[in-house]
Design an enzyme around this catalytic site. Structure first.
Site, PDB file in Angstrom:
ATOM      1  N   VAL A  77       0.808  -1.222   0.000  1.00  0.00           N
ATOM      2  CA  VAL A  77       0.000   0.000   0.000  1.00  0.00           C
ATOM      3  C   VAL A  77       0.837   1.267   0.000  1.00  0.00           C
ATOM      4  O   VAL A  77       0.314   2.355  -0.270  1.00  0.00           O
ATOM      5  CB  VAL A  77      -0.989   0.017   1.185  1.00  0.00           C
ATOM      6  CG1 VAL A  77      -1.951  -1.155   1.114  1.00  0.00           C
ATOM      7  CG2 VAL A  77      -0.263   0.058   2.526  1.00  0.00           C
ATOM      8  N   TYR A 169       4.542   5.735  14.978  1.00  0.00           N
ATOM      9  CA  TYR A 169       3.205   5.157  14.841  1.00  0.00           C
ATOM     10  C   TYR A 169       2.144   6.184  15.209  1.00  0.00           C
ATOM     11  O   TYR A 169       1.135   6.330  14.508  1.00  0.00           O
ATOM     12  CB  TYR A 169       3.099   3.923  15.735  1.00  0.00           C
ATOM     13  CG  TYR A 169       1.772   3.197  15.639  1.00  0.00           C
ATOM     14  CD1 TYR A 169       1.544   2.275  14.627  1.00  0.00           C
ATOM     15  CD2 TYR A 169       0.759   3.428  16.561  1.00  0.00           C
ATOM     16  CE1 TYR A 169       0.329   1.606  14.522  1.00  0.00           C
ATOM     17  CE2 TYR A 169      -0.458   2.772  16.470  1.00  0.00           C
ATOM     18  CZ  TYR A 169      -0.670   1.858  15.454  1.00  0.00           C
ATOM     19  OH  TYR A 169      -1.875   1.211  15.361  1.00  0.00           O
TER      20      TYR A 169
END
Length: 288
Positions: A77, A169
């Site tokens: 992706v 993250y």
């Protein structure tokens, strides 16, 4: 639990025979979504890094939906052209797509803000840009179809309260939150659009890949529980699909989030929840 019939009555995008595309679908929440939607009669396009896990996931979905109702496409992706190819294959195999679930993500911690630039970029390319690439590849076709559609992007509570531990993250999931909010607004104001965006915010979830855990911790939900909660939330029309788990209830999450935004309002130090001069005040706030 909301029944499949109730879900499909409330959400025409999830009618039997429609098409769902799910990234990060070889395991965890993505695979749980694929299994549940296949059981509801949808055709499933699985997208994940190629290999044994994706092949195994495709076989599992085929046992539920049949060989002709599943398509597995090896997809990175982080690469826009691979999402474009995924869209081409999905539309080519099954026609119009009614659900896009941008779920692919990684949690590898690249370290401090001044370290490991390439690892930081790789994480952001997957977790944030993977979502953007998915929307770019599928939204135009979903809008052109003129039919009810759903785009669900997987965020994280860490993108809202941003706890110390894995800054990269947190940054990526903060970006997903902001992007999805803006996407929802843009779709809402697109003339004739019948496509809506939603932000999935899982709690502590055991995916089989949970670091340091070979079996589900008592505090964690399963991927199946997350998907059940997601579908019920979609029926209600929730944009923010804020999942609890076996450790954190919604009131606990709400107070943590309220404290986080209070850092700005009260002009406290950044991440004051973990600041030695404010951690006692946070504990008292949580107990009040």
């Amino acid at each position: 639990m909301t029944t499949d019939a109730e879900i499909q009555t409330a959400l025409p995008a999830l009618a039997s025979g429609n098409v769902a595309v799910i990234t990060g679908s070889a395991s965890g929440i993505g695979l749980a979504a694929a299994k549940r939607l296949a059981a509801m009669g949808l055709k499933i396009v699985l997208a994940d890094i190629g290999g044994a896990r994706l092949d195994e996931a495709a076989r599992a979905i085929a046992t539920i939906a049949g060989d002709n109702a599943v398509l597995a496409v090896a997809t990175d992706v982080s690469k826009a052209d691979e999402l474009d190819l995924l869209a081409e294959k999905a539309f080519g195999a099954f026609g119009e797509v009614s659900l896009l679930m941008n779920n692919a993500g990684v949690g590898n911690n690249p370290g401090k803000p001044w370290e490991n630039r390439d690892a930081w970029k790789r994480l952001l390319d997957i977790n944030f840009w993977g979502v953007v690439h998915g929307v770019e590849a599928f939204a135009p076709g979903m809008l052109a179809a003129g039919r009810p559609g759903l785009i669900v992007n997987t965020g994280s509570k860490q993108g809202i309260t941003t706890p110390p531990g894995n800054l990269a993250y947190n940054v990526s999931k903060s970006g997903v939150k902001t992007f999805t909010e803006g996407l929802a607004h843009a779709l809402r104001n697109e003339p004739g659009a019948k496509v809506a965006a939603h932000l999935l915010i899982p709690g502590f979830t055991f995916t089989g890949l949970t670091e340091g855990a070979t079996e589900k911790p008592a505090g964690a939900w399963t991927g199946e529980q997350v998907i059940d909660f997601m579908l019920t939330s979609l029926v209600r029309g929730d944009f923010y699909i804020l999942c609890p788990d076996n450790e954190a209830t919604r009131p606990v999450d709400e107070r943590r989030m309220a404290w986080a935004i209070g850092d700005i309002i009260e002009n406290r130090p950044a991440l004051s929840r973990w600041h030695p001069e404010h951690k006692d005040a946070f504990a008292a706030f949580m107990e009040s």
